[in-house]
Design a protein around this motif. Structure first.
Motif, PDB file in Angstrom:
ATOM      1  N   THR A  28      -4.328 -10.790  -0.349  1.00  0.00           N
ATOM      2  CA  THR A  28      -3.725 -10.653   0.971  1.00  0.00           C
ATOM      3  C   THR A  28      -2.349 -10.007   0.914  1.00  0.00           C
ATOM      4  O   THR A  28      -1.996  -9.234   1.800  1.00  0.00           O
ATOM      5  CB  THR A  28      -3.604 -12.050   1.630  1.00  0.00           C
ATOM      6  OG1 THR A  28      -4.842 -12.723   1.464  1.00  0.00           O
ATOM      7  CG2 THR A  28      -3.303 -11.932   3.096  1.00  0.00           C
ATOM      8  N   VAL A  29      -1.579 -10.301  -0.125  1.00  0.00           N
ATOM      9  CA  VAL A  29      -0.197  -9.807  -0.146  1.00  0.00           C
ATOM     10  C   VAL A  29      -0.018  -8.636  -1.113  1.00  0.00           C
ATOM     11  O   VAL A  29       0.552  -7.603  -0.761  1.00  0.00           O
ATOM     12  CB  VAL A  29       0.784 -10.950  -0.507  1.00  0.00           C
ATOM     13  CG1 VAL A  29       2.215 -10.442  -0.519  1.00  0.00           C
ATOM     14  CG2 VAL A  29       0.634 -12.100   0.477  1.00  0.00           C
ATOM     15  N   PRO A  32      -2.711  -5.013  -0.666  1.00  0.00           N
ATOM     16  CA  PRO A  32      -2.348  -3.990   0.329  1.00  0.00           C
ATOM     17  C   PRO A  32      -1.151  -3.148  -0.110  1.00  0.00           C
ATOM     18  O   PRO A  32      -1.124  -1.931   0.133  1.00  0.00           O
ATOM     19  CB  PRO A  32      -2.001  -4.808   1.570  1.00  0.00           C
ATOM     20  CG  PRO A  32      -2.776  -6.067   1.423  1.00  0.00           C
ATOM     21  CD  PRO A  32      -2.788  -6.348  -0.055  1.00  0.00           C
ATOM     22  N   ILE A  62      -2.286   0.818   6.374  1.00  0.00           N
ATOM     23  CA  ILE A  62      -2.246  -0.328   5.449  1.00  0.00           C
ATOM     24  C   ILE A  62      -1.768  -1.583   6.169  1.00  0.00           C
ATOM     25  O   ILE A  62      -2.200  -2.691   5.866  1.00  0.00           O
ATOM     26  CB  ILE A  62      -1.341  -0.004   4.234  1.00  0.00           C
ATOM     27  CG1 ILE A  62      -1.954   1.116   3.396  1.00  0.00           C
ATOM     28  CG2 ILE A  62      -1.124  -1.247   3.374  1.00  0.00           C
ATOM     29  CD1 ILE A  62      -3.328   0.798   2.811  1.00  0.00           C
ATOM     30  N   LEU A  63      -0.906  -1.399   7.171  1.00  0.00           N
ATOM     31  CA  LEU A  63      -0.480  -2.558   7.952  1.00  0.00           C
ATOM     32  C   LEU A  63      -1.684  -3.159   8.696  1.00  0.00           C
ATOM     33  O   LEU A  63      -1.856  -4.375   8.725  1.00  0.00           O
ATOM     34  CB  LEU A  63       0.629  -2.157   8.937  1.00  0.00           C
ATOM     35  CG  LEU A  63       1.199  -3.276   9.804  1.00  0.00           C
ATOM     36  CD1 LEU A  63       1.677  -4.443   8.954  1.00  0.00           C
ATOM     37  CD2 LEU A  63       2.341  -2.748  10.676  1.00  0.00           C
ATOM     38  N   SER A  66      -3.637  -5.065   6.272  1.00  0.00           N
ATOM     39  CA  SER A  66      -2.945  -6.317   5.944  1.00  0.00           C
ATOM     40  C   SER A  66      -3.181  -7.374   7.019  1.00  0.00           C
ATOM     41  O   SER A  66      -3.350  -8.557   6.701  1.00  0.00           O
ATOM     42  CB  SER A  66      -1.440  -6.076   5.818  1.00  0.00           C
ATOM     43  OG  SER A  66      -1.189  -5.088   4.856  1.00  0.00           O
ATOM     44  N   SER A  69      -6.632  -8.704   6.675  1.00  0.00           N
ATOM     45  CA  SER A  69      -6.713  -9.527   5.485  1.00  0.00           C
ATOM     46  C   SER A  69      -6.032 -10.886   5.686  1.00  0.00           C
ATOM     47  O   SER A  69      -6.550 -11.927   5.298  1.00  0.00           O
ATOM     48  CB  SER A  69      -6.051  -8.715   4.371  1.00  0.00           C
ATOM     49  OG  SER A  69      -6.143  -9.336   3.187  1.00  0.00           O
ATOM     50  N   ALA A  70      -4.867 -10.869   6.349  1.00  0.00           N
ATOM     51  CA  ALA A  70      -4.117 -12.110   6.568  1.00  0.00           C
ATOM     52  C   ALA A  70      -4.792 -13.013   7.591  1.00  0.00           C
ATOM     53  O   ALA A  70      -4.625 -14.230   7.559  1.00  0.00           O
ATOM     54  CB  ALA A  70      -2.698 -11.785   7.050  1.00  0.00           C
ATOM     55  N   ALA A 113       0.988 -12.445   8.358  1.00  0.00           N
ATOM     56  CA  ALA A 113       0.980 -11.124   8.988  1.00  0.00           C
ATOM     57  C   ALA A 113       2.410 -10.616   9.183  1.00  0.00           C
ATOM     58  O   ALA A 113       2.699  -9.432   8.976  1.00  0.00           O
ATOM     59  CB  ALA A 113       0.235 -11.187  10.326  1.00  0.00           C
ATOM     60  N   MET A 116       3.774  -9.444   5.896  1.00  0.00           N
ATOM     61  CA  MET A 116       3.192  -8.163   5.507  1.00  0.00           C
ATOM     62  C   MET A 116       3.786  -7.012   6.314  1.00  0.00           C
ATOM     63  O   MET A 116       3.999  -5.923   5.798  1.00  0.00           O
ATOM     64  CB  MET A 116       1.669  -8.197   5.663  1.00  0.00           C
ATOM     65  CG  MET A 116       0.966  -9.107   4.679  1.00  0.00           C
ATOM     66  SD  MET A 116       1.506  -8.868   2.982  1.00  0.00           S
ATOM     67  CE  MET A 116       0.899  -7.215   2.654  1.00  0.00           C
ATOM     68  N   THR A 117       4.047  -7.259   7.599  1.00  0.00           N
ATOM     69  CA  THR A 117       4.647  -6.227   8.444  1.00  0.00           C
ATOM     70  C   THR A 117       6.010  -5.844   7.869  1.00  0.00           C
ATOM     71  O   THR A 117       6.346  -4.656   7.742  1.00  0.00           O
ATOM     72  CB  THR A 117       4.830  -6.765   9.883  1.00  0.00           C
ATOM     73  OG1 THR A 117       3.561  -7.203  10.350  1.00  0.00           O
ATOM     74  CG2 THR A 117       5.376  -5.685  10.798  1.00  0.00           C
ATOM     75  N   VAL A 120       5.434  -3.995   4.317  1.00  0.00           N
ATOM     76  CA  VAL A 120       4.858  -2.650   4.431  1.00  0.00           C
ATOM     77  C   VAL A 120       5.876  -1.703   5.074  1.00  0.00           C
ATOM     78  O   VAL A 120       6.052  -0.561   4.634  1.00  0.00           O
ATOM     79  CB  VAL A 120       3.534  -2.707   5.238  1.00  0.00           C
ATOM     80  CG1 VAL A 120       3.056  -1.307   5.586  1.00  0.00           C
ATOM     81  CG2 VAL A 120       2.469  -3.447   4.442  1.00  0.00           C
TER      82      VAL A 120
END
Lengths: 253, 304
Positions: A28-29, A32, A62-63, A66, A69-70, A113, A116-117, A120
């Motif tokens: 998840t982390v 990506p 990719i975001l 992510s 995935s999250a 999420a 990840m934002t 990324v």
């Protein structure tokens, strides 16, 4: 305990469980981020005909991955595992209102999420020179909220059709991998066959990715309202909520 | 006395299969009640109806005065459940697992105290997945206790345990008495029910076939005491005793133990016969139990 305290306590432990699960953290982390670095390295960060850099598209792509995935992948797998292991049945034997359980899962997914934002966007900016367009920040945030909630609902719905723990990663991968390829996550540009585009438009991820793009587009003007994309994502989210309510089970068998 | 559980004429059918065929149960407040039966006897179906996990086909059920089928969530504040097959989040430590579970209840006990109560204080910071099987079941019990329940369901708490782990578990269950909890214990071990339960009901093929205290149960089946010994040298025992050879021992079944033993020993002394390893025994409860569920065996699977 009052419900806000219950919600926070559960969300905290849900995140803790996620953090201590190396496979979940990696896929998840870390993965990506690897994809973002790898794709840009392979296809180069050249300048497109429009004048924008290639990474301008990879960052929101990719975001989008992510977020899926999250939320969807994460919840589909953890909920299936918890159901099969009897964790959900034990919870159901307590006075905890089911919505708190659902909401804490949503909070966990939202926290990941958000992380990840940040990651990324930061890498996009530092490594590939893709700056966040502040005027389109509201567009980004609205898209993230709708995407996170909708894909979380789809994850819970997906868990209801996964028969066993072992099948969970396989089934989610079988669904998400093709989805990434038809949703402007991995492949960017004008060369995509028309029918792929049509199929991609049926599903919510392409709409999410396109709704995320303005925030990284150097030529963006003002604050675009992506009503069409948001509507499609929200429609899928609604479907996820309805399917979850109809099919959700608290125990195996 | 007030009843924690009242069941009248409970039935549960799955199509033509009648898993529970009209059973009555009443469990008094503060008692440990043993619900005994083999796998497939209808035990788990019944307990899951009482826990509110399953609907029933017919009959009347009251658990803490409330019908589980229509009970509000707050009803669960007073109920602790130890499920037969329920894993704990392996990535949480023992104390974390109890703490997050405590958050499910409006009122709860201190998680540290509950761990102490089940003897897991030393393992408080170990991940649940690293605990031994016995320790995990204790953690199960800790989670059931942390909500400070009035009633605890224990579904086969020692299945798959080695003898020493069983003994530890028994001590712990017995301790629940001092907390003032009512306990409904299901098991398929007669010795477990005998040791722990104030009263026992035996279920077989969806029906209660015996109920009472352990002693009463033993009396329900005509349990004829047995006088046994190893046949040795000297003259054979006269026919009037009605003794028979079972494996390597002579056996006399009689209700009149004192009289028969007196006659037997008088004869043996007079004739210089040996009565090696002479024993008088009542059938064990295990024998009684096997006989009980055996009695109900024929054509029990026929749908009525």
């Amino acid at each position: 305990m009052s419900w806000p305290a219950q919600l926070l306590s559960r969300a905290k432990f849900d995140l803790l469980i996620f953090r201590r699960n190396p496979a979940a953290s990696f896929f998840t982390v870390i993965l990506p981020i690897i994809f973002l670095l790898l794709f840009t390295a392979i296809f180069g960060n050249g300048t497109l005909a429009s004048g924008a850099k290639v990474a301008t598209f990879y960052v929101p792509g990719i975001l989008g991955l992510s977020i899926v995935s999250a939320t969807m992948v994460n919840l589909a797998i953890t909920t299936t595992v918890r159901r099969e292991k009897g964790v959900l049945k034990r919870l159901r034997g307590t006075p905890l209102p089911p919505w708190i359980f659902i909401a804490s899962q949503l909070m966990m997914a939202t926290a990941i999420a958000a992380l990840m934002t940040f990651l990324v966007t930061l890498i996009g900016w530092l490594v590939f020179g893709v700056a966040l367009q502040w005027s389109a920040l509201p567009t980004l945030l609205i898209s993230l909220v709708i995407g996170t909630v909708s894909f979380s609902a789809l994850g819970l719905a997906l868990s209801t059709i996964i028969p066993s723990e072992d099948a969970a990663p396989a089934i989610t991968n079988a669904i998400t991998l093709p989805l990434y390829f038809i949703s402007d996550v991995f492949l960017v540009g004008e060369d995509i066959p028309r029918f792929i585009e049509v199929i991609g438009n049926i599903f919510p991820l392409r709409h999410l990715v396109q709704a995320l793009q303005p925030a990284y587009n150097p030529f963006v003007e003002g604050t675009p309202m992506e009503w069409g994309h948001w509507a499609v994502i929200a429609a899928w989210g609604t479907f996820g909520v309805v399917a979850t309510m109809a099919r959700f089970k608290w125990s195996a068998e | 006395m007030a009843h924690a559980i009242e069941v009248r004429g409970l039935t549960k059918s799955y199509g033509d299969v009648h898993a529970v065929r009209g059973i009555d149960l009443s469990v008094a407040e503060g008692e440990i009640f043993g619900f005994l039966g083999s796998n497939g006897a209808g035990k788990t179906t019944t307990i899951e109806i009482l826990e509110g996990f399953r609907t029933r086909t017919g009959g009347d059920v009251r658990v803490l005065g409330v019908d589980p089928a229509t009970a509000p969530l707050t009803w669960r504040e007073d109920i602790g459940i130890v499920l037969q097959e329920s894993e704990i989040e392996g990535e949480l430590t023992a104390i974390e697992a109890v703490t997050v579970h405590a958050a499910c209840f409006a009122q709860s006990r201190n998680p540290e105290e509950v761990l102490e109560l089940v003897g897991l204080s030393d393992a408080r910071d170990q991940r649940a997945k690293k605990l031994s099987g016995g320790q995990q079941r204790r953690l199960d019990l800790a989670m059931a206790l942390v909500g400070d329940p009035k009633l605890i369901f224990l579904d086969e708490p020692t299945t798959g345990f080695d003898p020493s782990a069983r003994r530890e578990a028994w001590d712990m269950i017995d301790n629940l008495r001092s907390l003032g909890c009512t306990v409904l214990l299901t098991t398929h071990y007669m010795d477990e029910a005998q040791l722990l339960a104030d009263r026992i009901s035996v279920i077989s093929h969806g029906e209660i076939v015996a109920r009472g205290t352990a002693d009463e149960l033993a009396n329900q089946v005509a349990a004829i005491p047995r006088i046994t010994w190893k046949p040795g040298t000297g003259p054979a025992v006269p026919g009037r005793f009605g003794a028979a050879l079972e494996k390597d021992r002579m056996v006399i079944e009689t209700h009149d133990v004192v009289e028969v033993v007196h006659e037997l020993t008088t004869w043996a002394k007079a004739e210089a016969a040996t009565l090696d390893d002479l024993e008088i025994a009542r059938p064990t409860l295990e024998d009684t139990y096997l006989r009980l569920i055996g009695q109900n065996e024929p054509d029990a699977e026929e749908p009525s």
